[in-house]
Structure formats: C-alpha cells, structure tokens
Write a protein that holds these residues in place. Structure first.
Motif, PDB file in Angstrom:
ATOM      1  N   ILE A   1       0.844  -1.183   0.000  1.00 46.26           N
ATOM      2  CA  ILE A   1       0.000   0.000   0.000  1.00 46.26           C
ATOM      3  C   ILE A   1       0.883   1.237   0.000  1.00 46.26           C
ATOM      4  O   ILE A   1       1.687   1.453   0.905  1.00 46.26           O
ATOM      5  N   ASN A   2       0.748   2.070  -1.051  1.00 51.21           N
ATOM      6  CA  ASN A   2       1.492   3.334  -1.152  1.00 51.21           C
ATOM      7  C   ASN A   2       2.995   3.149  -0.940  1.00 51.21           C
ATOM      8  O   ASN A   2       3.664   4.002  -0.356  1.00 51.21           O
ATOM      9  N   ASP A   3       3.531   2.014  -1.400  1.00 50.59           N
ATOM     10  CA  ASP A   3       4.963   1.733  -1.341  1.00 50.59           C
ATOM     11  C   ASP A   3       5.535   1.804   0.072  1.00 50.59           C
ATOM     12  O   ASP A   3       6.742   2.015   0.244  1.00 50.59           O
ATOM     13  N   SER A   4       4.709   1.643   1.099  1.00 53.28           N
ATOM     14  CA  SER A   4       5.217   1.832   2.449  1.00 53.28           C
ATOM     15  C   SER A   4       5.068   0.605   3.335  1.00 53.28           C
ATOM     16  O   SER A   4       5.872   0.394   4.214  1.00 53.28           O
ATOM     17  N   TYR A   5       4.049  -0.203   3.146  1.00 52.38           N
ATOM     18  CA  TYR A   5       3.873  -1.355   4.010  1.00 52.38           C
ATOM     19  C   TYR A   5       3.065  -2.426   3.290  1.00 52.38           C
ATOM     20  O   TYR A   5       2.341  -2.138   2.348  1.00 52.38           O
TER      21      TYR A   5
END
Length: 276
Positions: free
Chosen positions: A145-149
């Motif tokens: 998700i959104n390159d974060s987690y």
C-alpha cells in the motif's frame, strides 16, 4: 530602582521590559497559529481521503488443491487489484495457511507458505500431515500500500485435502538377541496410487512399560532410528537391564506420517548374569 521617561511619563524600566516581552509573545503565538493553519490546510485533504480506514482489497478466487507425490499442489485466480481513494495498491505475493487445532483446544491457522516477491497463482507445499485425516487450507493475497507497508487481504474460500490411510508394516515382534533386543517386521505392502507419495523411510519407536504393558511414569514413545524402505529389522542396544518395552514401527510416505504399529505384549531386557 531605575526609571525612564516614556511619552512624557516616568516609568519603571522593569515594567517596560515585561510589556515588551508580552508583545513579543503575542506576535509569536500569532505566527505559530498561522503556521498551524497552513499545515492543517496541507494535510486535511489526505486525512479526509485516508483517515484511519484501509483500502478495499479482494480475495483470491477459484482456490483448489490436489494431492501429488511431492506434496499438495494448490492453484487459484489472482485477486482484483484496483488503486483508488488515494491508495496505490500492488499485489506482491501470497500466503497459504492450514487450519490447526492447538494443544489447548483452540483453533487457528498456521502458515505453510509465504512470499512477498512471487505473484504466481500456483504453489506446491509439503507440510507434515497424518494419514487418514482431513485438512483445510486457504490462500491470502499480500498487498503493498502506497509503497510503504504490506497488508494481508481477505482469505479465499477453504479447500479440504483428504490424506488417505497408508499401508503399514505388520507382524511386529521383538526378542532378546545376542547384542540387544532384536525387533523385526514385515514391510508394508505398497498397493499405492500413482499420484500419491511413495514410501520413503521406516521409523522404529520404543515405550518403557511395566510387565503388563502400562507406560511407566513420565515415559512416552521415543524414536530410536530412521531406516531405509527395505529395512525389516533393527537391534536395540540402548535398553536398560530389567526394563520392559513395547516397540512400534511407523511407515513414512514423504510428507505423510503413517500410524504407528505397536506390539501388544512388552518384552523385558534380561538382567546381566553374575557369576559366583
């Protein structure tokens, strides 16, 4: 106390300093208030879009499993991936889980396979399973998700895999030999289906009992050795003099452990002969 003249009036210097300090504090407060409003204005749209909720994720569909000689071969259809609502969503892998009954009686899911770098829609797993038993499995998508987690999506429907009964050894006997307790058996008859696991080893086990075959306090079945598929005998040299034992033989078919075949009557290790 020193005094100064301000606008034709004589005033105390300390009072002037306090007044000027109050003015500076009010100006700083105004600056921080303005800065706070600017930050709220920048963050509010994102907070409204995302808030504390999570994006909608889809479950894999068409989950199936087939028993093979190398394990259980699973396949499924990938979940739908759609970025929306301010979330950038990417499917990065899968997790396969098996329903499990814990020792305290509670139920849960144990992970049999997990990868965050493989988006293939088939996988073969080889968990250790018992013969003549049913097991439930499911698959879950892993999303970035959104390159974060990474976040797990919803689970697929479950599929039940039935492990059939396996051929077992027979005619298990044990007797006192020259070097220890000689255990022998007849190898299992391999009338086995071609798409199921083949015999891979024979495990010999032992339980310490009293003369009637009742397990002594604290005793449990212990693995003595693992032998090749052609083995039909084993000599146990580790028994204690005067102790009684039941022996068991278990056939292992790759990832499937067969039931233990046990002796019905214990055998006793003789006491050493003491000469006069």
């Amino acid at each position: 106390m020193s005094k100064i003249v301000v606008a034709g009036r004589v005033v105390n210097k300390m009072a002037v300093r306090i007044a000027m300090s109050n003015v500076c504090m009010r100006r700083s407060a105004k600056r921080f208030a303005v800065l706070g409003l600017l930050l709220i204005g920048l963050c509010l749209p994102q907070a409204i879009t995302q808030g504390t909720s999570h994006p909608d994720l889809s479950a894999p569909t068409g989950f199936t499993g087939t028993l093979k000689t190398s394990g259980i071969e699973f396949s499924w259809t990938a979940p739908t991936v759609e970025s929306s609502g301010g979330f950038e969503i990417e499917l990065v892998g899968y997790m396969i889980q098996r329903a499990y009954q814990f020792a305290d009686g509670s139920a849960g899911w144990t992970v049999e396979y997990e990868s965050s770098s493989d988006t293939g829609t088939s996988q073969t797993v080889s968990p250790t399973l018992a013969e003549d038993s049913d097991y439930d499995f499911r698959v879950i998508g892993i999303f970035r998700i959104n390159d974060s987690y990474n976040r797990r999506g919803p689970a697929s429907s479950t599929v039940t895999i039935t492990i059939p009964a396996t051929p077992s050894a027979s005619n298990l006997t044990a007797a006192v030999g020259d070097d220890g307790m000689d255990v022998s058996w007849t190898a299992p008859s391999l009338s086995w289906l071609s798409n199921l696991p083949s015999l891979t080893s024979i495990v010999v086990e032992r339980l310490e009992t009293d003369a009637d075959g009742v397990a002594v306090a604290g005793a449990s079945w212990t693995e003595l050795t693992t032998l090749g598929t052609s083995a039909t005998s084993y000599t146990d040299t580790t028994g204690g003099s005067g102790s009684s034992y039941l022996y068991g033989v278990r056939s292992v078919y790759d990832f499937v452990r067969g039931d233990r075949v046990e002796m019905s009557t214990p055998v006793a290790v003789p006491l050493p002969v003491v000469s006069d």
